[in-house]
Write an enzyme that holds these catalytic residues in place. Sequence first.
Site, PDB file in Angstrom:
ATOM      1  N   HIS A  75       0.830  -1.209   0.000  1.00  0.00           N
ATOM      2  CA  HIS A  75       0.000   0.000   0.000  1.00  0.00           C
ATOM      3  C   HIS A  75       0.864   1.257   0.000  1.00  0.00           C
ATOM      4  O   HIS A  75       0.594   2.212  -0.696  1.00  0.00           O
ATOM      5  CB  HIS A  75      -0.933   0.013   1.219  1.00  0.00           C
ATOM      6  CG  HIS A  75      -2.215  -0.715   1.001  1.00  0.00           C
ATOM      7  ND1 HIS A  75      -2.303  -2.085   1.058  1.00  0.00           N
ATOM      8  CD2 HIS A  75      -3.464  -0.285   0.708  1.00  0.00           C
ATOM      9  CE1 HIS A  75      -3.550  -2.451   0.821  1.00  0.00           C
ATOM     10  NE2 HIS A  75      -4.287  -1.373   0.609  1.00  0.00           N
ATOM     11  N   LYS A 111      -9.982  -7.955   8.190  1.00  0.00           N
ATOM     12  CA  LYS A 111     -10.707  -8.180   9.448  1.00  0.00           C
ATOM     13  C   LYS A 111     -10.489  -6.974  10.335  1.00  0.00           C
ATOM     14  O   LYS A 111      -9.440  -6.340  10.292  1.00  0.00           O
ATOM     15  CB  LYS A 111     -10.243  -9.471  10.130  1.00  0.00           C
ATOM     16  CG  LYS A 111      -8.727  -9.580  10.272  1.00  0.00           C
ATOM     17  CD  LYS A 111      -8.257  -9.740  11.676  1.00  0.00           C
ATOM     18  CE  LYS A 111      -6.758  -9.969  11.732  1.00  0.00           C
ATOM     19  NZ  LYS A 111      -6.155  -9.648  13.011  1.00  0.00           N
TER      20      LYS A 111
END
Lengths: 183, 281
Positions: free
Chosen positions: A38, A103
Amino acid sequence: MKLKRLQAPLSDRDMEQLNTGDAVLISGIIFTARDAAHKKMMELLKSGQALPIDLAGQVIYYVGPAPARPGQVIGSAGPTTSGRMDFYTPALLEHGVKALIGKGGRSRAVRHALQKFKGVYLATTGGAGALLAKRILAAEIVAYPELGPEAIRRLVVEDFPAIVINDSHGRDLYEEGRKNYAK
Amino acid sequence: MREIQVREITAAVERLCQEANYFLGEDIIGALQKGLQEEISPLGKDVFRQLLENAQLAREERMPLCQDTGTVVLFIDLGQDVRLVGGDFNRAINEGVRRGYLGGFLRNSIVDDPLGGRVNTGDNTPAIVHLRLVPGEKVKLVLAPKGGGSENMSAVRMLAPAQGAAGLTDFVVETVCHAGANPCPPVVVGVGLGGNFEEVALLAKRALLRPLGRPHPQHFYADLEKEMLEKINRSGIGPQGFGGRFTALAVHLETAPCHIASLPAAVNMNCHAARHAQVEL
């Protein structure tokens, strides 16, 4: 709880029919990326350079898989905590990403961006990496091999299970679930 | 004086790295089966089903239970009548980690410099080692690979003695609730109480090694564990945060004497797996 099947990459129409709390089974192509990938993609976006993958309609899975044994497609491959990617996610949604799988809770900015750019945030079971690896039929590194487990991989998945946490209408399963079952 | 070759330590660490990552404890499997039966939320029930299936697959195929095969935390009780020979003890430990992770297809998750390059060390070394000298001529190794997601949700708080049991309970429940879905509930909660700033964190980590379902030996603390577990499970967070009754499988509390001015408390969060394996040499 409704079970819905999705074929990835995804469209805006797919987004509209998904609601918080739905169970989905994803088949098709998804990409892995976590912290380091990222960061690298963000640097490219900031300097106006092309990304190693076309983000339009894509699903990004936050995972750093364990290495495959000989003959295996991939090692254990469950989700990592999504919150660490909150800094980068709105920009990726703006560039066409449709779904994120991980999650744990997302920031207000991410939830807002999901509504604005019509995206969904999905969770899959943390701690079920061996089970989830069985739903991955092929895996190939497409960028940043030097990052090892953090490299971007193109996965072919079949019936990959996930739950809709944040839909594109502003709902949040983590809030609703807690309210429904608190005593 | 008994002599132990450090290569025996290497071999033991190699084996424990793999055992701890492939095999879920029977105590935890029992707790997951109970959860599967008693969880009232449909999504939560399905999480238990998946975790049980995952444990079976991992065992059969020697795959790690989780892709995050963790930081290696090694608790060593070294008998004071043991003499370690044949090489450097710490090097022997890390050689065991290297062999265990590379040979066992476990993920390397350690970076060398926290703010520098953050370059992966490539073999999951170094291990974090906690060494105690004990009477006797044996060496006990307990190896606990610790995942990053749950570790990140852990906390230390220096309470005032006047805050007492109520202050501790609030801190523990607040920490677990704040963590929400991040540490992969249903969680195992390790709580340390007493000691000082650094010891209390270690107590909380050691608490995770206790078999599930075995309460603290003192009634007072056993009751406190039970009360904290009940409060956590009233939060509604549930398995994976999807909503439900099982947010935690257990709360384990470990205590130590402390300073007259202090009531140090620590919460070490763990996912359901609370992985560890041990051997005595």
